[in-house]
Design a protein around this motif. Structure first.
Motif, short mmCIF file in Angstrom:
data_model
loop_
_atom_site.label_atom_id
_atom_site.label_comp_id
_atom_site.label_asym_id
_atom_site.label_seq_id
_atom_site.Cartn_x
_atom_site.Cartn_y
_atom_site.Cartn_z
N PHE A 156 43.43 40.28 30.73
CA PHE A 156 43.61 38.96 31.34
C PHE A 156 43.92 39.10 32.82
CE2 PHE A 156 46.47 35.52 32.62
CZ PHE A 156 45.64 34.44 32.40
N GLU A 157 44.68 40.12 33.19
CA GLU A 157 45.03 40.32 34.60
C GLU A 157 43.79 40.57 35.44
OE1 GLU A 157 46.54 41.72 32.05
OE2 GLU A 157 48.46 40.64 32.18
N ALA B 212 42.06 37.29 35.93
CA ALA B 212 42.78 36.45 36.89
C ALA B 212 42.54 36.92 38.32
CB ALA B 212 44.27 36.48 36.56
N GLN B 213 42.51 38.23 38.53
CA GLN B 213 42.33 38.77 39.87
C GLN B 213 40.92 38.54 40.41
OE1 GLN B 213 43.46 42.87 39.45
NE2 GLN B 213 45.62 42.38 39.01
N ARG C 253 38.77 36.00 39.37
CA ARG C 253 38.24 34.71 38.96
C ARG C 253 37.41 34.03 40.04
NH1 ARG C 253 43.65 34.20 40.03
NH2 ARG C 253 44.37 32.44 41.32
N THR D 191 36.65 34.49 28.86
CA THR D 191 35.80 34.49 30.05
C THR D 191 34.60 33.58 29.85
OG1 THR D 191 36.48 36.76 30.54
CG2 THR D 191 34.52 35.93 31.66
N PHE E 178 35.86 30.19 30.41
CA PHE E 178 36.22 30.01 31.82
C PHE E 178 34.99 29.81 32.69
CE2 PHE E 178 37.10 32.14 35.96
CZ PHE E 178 37.98 31.19 36.46
N LEU F 219 41.51 27.78 31.56
CA LEU F 219 42.21 28.84 32.30
C LEU F 219 42.44 28.49 33.77
CD1 LEU F 219 40.76 32.24 31.00
CD2 LEU F 219 43.02 31.27 30.64
N PHE G 295 45.78 29.57 35.50
CA PHE G 295 45.85 30.40 36.70
C PHE G 295 46.64 29.70 37.80
CE2 PHE G 295 41.61 32.37 35.33
CZ PHE G 295 42.25 33.44 34.72
N GLY H 11 50.19 30.13 37.35
CA GLY H 11 50.64 31.52 37.30
C GLY H 11 51.09 31.95 35.93
N GLU H 12 50.51 31.35 34.89
CA GLU H 12 50.91 31.66 33.52
C GLU H 12 49.83 32.47 32.81
OE1 GLU H 12 51.55 27.87 31.78
OE2 GLU H 12 53.37 27.42 32.94
N THR H 13 50.09 32.83 31.56
CA THR H 13 49.10 33.50 30.72
C THR H 13 48.77 32.58 29.55
OG1 THR H 13 50.85 34.59 29.46
CG2 THR H 13 49.88 35.81 31.31
#
Length: 247
Positions: free
Chosen positions: A44-45, A48-49, A51, A90, A93, A203, A207, A210-212
């Motif tokens: 997931f990280e 997020a990085q 996206r 993904t 997303f 998502l 994002f 700042g959550e998961t």
């Protein structure tokens, strides 16, 4: 003259048998290597990085993004790599709930078929023949599955507790026809796939905060109960057969 022990000769795998097992061996080998080397990348990280770059690439190359995404998802599932859930997120997303769920389910089904064919080619046909020719409990299990193939296939897809890899192997090892495996896989994974794809579609807000995402959402009562209801519906033919036998 030196005599050859026939039992010893038959116990050694022939070159043809080893060749047939190579695809399954390759899948298991890549799965083990991937479990140690790719876990930090298919996360997931990482999504997020990257996206913004992913969204920009999708906007500029939509069809190419669809093709690359499906191909990557097939590889992840086909080789049992970590990250199948992230891939599903993904898909939501990048492509929203629809057509994202269609891309996810299609790719997951193709990957599952690769495992199924590798297992059946390497072990399944021979094992299914042995089970068919056996007696006692093993034969009863094989006959029970054969009599209720559609119900069993949908059950192992709908029940969240059954690992996806196991649900791909079992049908191959008991001689399930390919067309039944494909149909039950595609339609059986739609409920769960729809849930996670919809989570992925949201998502952007996750994002921003700042959550998961809550990946345990599928076990929430309002999600789990309808899926278990479908599982009960799939099991209904088996229950009816039991009542007919007892009558």
């Amino acid at each position: 003259m030196m005599m050859t022990d026939p039992d010893t000769k038959m116990s050694k795998p022939t070159p043809n048998a080893l060749l047939r097992r190579l695809p399954l061996i390759a899948i298991l080998s890549v799965a083990v290597i991937g479990a140690f080397t790719l876990r930090d990348y298919l996360s997931f990280e990482t999504l997020a990085q990257n996206r913004e770059a992913l969204l920009a690439f999708r906007d500029a190359n939509y069809l190419l993004t669809v093709g690359a995404f499906i191909a990557a998802y097939v590889v992840i599932v086909g080789f049992s790599l970590p990250g199948a859930t992230i891939a599903t997120l993904t898909g939501g997303f990048l492509f929203s709930t629809f057509p994202g769920v269609l891309f996810n389910v299609t790719a997951a089904t193709i990957g599952a078929v690769l495992i199924f064919l590798a297992a059946r080619w390497g072990l399944g046909e021979k094992l299914a023949a042995k089970m068919e020719g056996s007696e006692g409990a093993v034969k009863n299990i094989k006959d029970g599955i054969d009599e209720n193939q559609w119900s069993v296939l949908f059950l192992i897809r709908l029940v969240p507790a059954v690992p996806f890899f196991v649900a791909n192997l079992i049908p191959a090892l008991v001689g399930v026809p390919l067309h039944r495996f494909v149909i039950s896989t595609f339609f059986g994974i739609i409920p769960g796939g729809l849930v996670y794809t919809s989570v992925g579609a949201g998502l952007g807000e996750v994002f921003a905060r700042g959550e998961t995402p809550d990946l345990g959402i599928i076990f929430e009562p309002h999600i789990l109960l309808p899926i278990l209801g479908l599982a009960a519906l799939a099991a209904l033919p088996m229950v009816l057969k039991l009542f007919k036998k007892d009558a």
